[in-house]
Design an enzyme around this catalytic site. Structure first.
Site, short mmCIF file in Angstrom:
data_model
loop_
_atom_site.label_atom_id
_atom_site.label_comp_id
_atom_site.label_asym_id
_atom_site.label_seq_id
_atom_site.Cartn_x
_atom_site.Cartn_y
_atom_site.Cartn_z
CE LYS A 73 -3.91 -2.38 2.11
NZ LYS A 73 -4.67 -2.73 3.32
CD GLN A 91 -3.67 -4.56 6.40
OE1 GLN A 91 -3.80 -3.48 5.82
NE2 GLN A 91 -4.05 -5.69 5.86
CG ASP A 94 -9.51 -0.33 4.94
OD1 ASP A 94 -9.16 -0.72 3.82
OD2 ASP A 94 -8.85 -0.49 5.98
N1 GUN Z 1 -6.97 -7.11 6.10
C1 GUN Z 1 -7.29 -7.83 4.99
N2 GUN Z 1 -7.79 -7.02 4.04
C2 GUN Z 1 -7.80 -5.77 4.55
C3 GUN Z 1 -8.19 -4.51 4.02
O1 GUN Z 1 -8.68 -4.36 2.88
N3 GUN Z 1 -8.03 -3.44 4.87
C4 GUN Z 1 -7.53 -3.58 6.12
N4 GUN Z 1 -7.42 -2.48 6.88
N5 GUN Z 1 -7.16 -4.74 6.64
C5 GUN Z 1 -7.29 -5.83 5.85
#
Ligand code: GUN
Length: 303
Positions: free
Chosen positions: A61, A105, A128
């Site tokens: 990211k 996350q 998100d």
């Molecule tokens: N863990 C797995 N997929 C995601 C996501 O798209 N965003 C976040 N914050 N955590 C995750």
């Protein structure tokens, strides 16, 4: 007499290439923002602990931010951080006018409530799309920050011009992050959309019978190679959301990423299929960047 399902020539849905195209579009917009004297979008990511998968996601990211010209900030904590400390950090990010959007996350350590943390994020910065306000607005068909993986799936269907109107879409897995929001988005009176949706889960009876009726099959349950040939209708479009790490001594990293679909067995039956890696995964990041751009432009709840 039983006949074997018909084999077809399938086409790959290339999420990596599609995500690159989206990132180029975003990079061009960032340049335009800069040229007009605006600040560049700024995404922050909070990572708690050292889960291998989460480390990779967050690193990708941050790299993607650099690629499109965003600023990014990575905030790391050990997994003994208290819930109160993490909530205080979220509030600081809410107040920080330099940060346009941020993510925490998941998964979080067991002593921290992910629900509490998600609810503490200001909806306008919730890139998100996990906050109940954004989920509620999505369900109601109001402008919202949409969750990245589901909108990445919709975007792949759009860019590959795969028909969805009136099609039967079967989703396996009802998570808050993927299965449930995909079921909502694809049932909407939108294009892509207008699917008849069946949402399957661990209590579903006769799963193979149902999944064999899918024109579009979305596998999002997190069990490697769960979907086998006998679960797929010849000619179906198959979207594989799984990314489980399984040990593989032949790889330098020591593991391979496995999808929820047994690719070798299923791909020849399909018309289109996403590979793992290089399918849905890169799209999640591209859509996160798109959400951050929207948040930075103050467009989230614009009509
Ligand atoms: N863990 C797995 N997929 C995601 C996501 O798209 N965003 C976040 N914050 N955590 C995750």
């Amino acid at each position: 007499m039983t006949t074997a399902p018909e084999a077809t020539t399938y086409r790959l849905i290339d999420g990596k290439q599609t995500a690159e195209a989206i990132k180029e579009e975003i990079a061009a917009e960032v340049q335009a923002l800069k040229a007009a004297g605006h600040k560049v979008p700024h995404l922050a990511a909070v990572l708690v602990g050292h889960d291998g998968g989460s480390e990779t996601y967050v690193r990708n990211k941050v790299l993607a931010c650099e690629r499109v010209g965003f600023e990014s900030t990575l905030i790391r904590y050990e997994d003994d951080i208290t819930e109160a400390e993490l909530l205080a950090r979220v509030e600081a990010l809410n107040q920080d006018t330099r940060i346009d959007g941020f993510i925490v996350q998941l998964p979080l350590p067991r002593h921290i409530s992910a629900e509490k943390v998600i609810e503490a994020i200001r909806p306008e910065k919730d890139v998100d799309g996990f906050h109940p306000m954004n989920i509620g607005r999505m369900v109601a068909g109001l402008p919202a920050l949409l969750p990245a993986t589901p909108s990445g799936i919709v975007e792949l269907l759009r860019r590959y011009e795969l028909p969805t109107d009136g099609k039967h879409c079967v989703i396996i897995g009802r998570s808050n992050i993927v299965g449930t929001p995909v079921s909502i988005l694809l049932a909407k009176n939108l294009d892509p959309g207008n699917c008849t949706v069946t949402l399957c889960h661990s209590h579903t009876q006769n799963l193979a019978e149902i999944s064999r009726t899918a024109d579009i099959l979305v596998a999002a349950l997190g069990r490697p190679e769960f979907v086998r040939a006998d679960m797929v209708k010849p000619g179906a479009v198959v979207i594989d959301v799984g990314t489980t790490r399984v040990e593989d001594a032949t790889k330098k990293s020591g593991y391979a990423l496995k999808g929820d679909v047994c690719f070798e067995e299923v791909a020849p039956l399909t018309s289109y299929i996403t590979p793992v890696p290089g399918g849905v995964g890169p799209m999640t990041i591209a859509m996160l960047l798109q959400n951050t751009l929207k948040a930075a432009k103050g467009e989230v709840y614009a009509r």
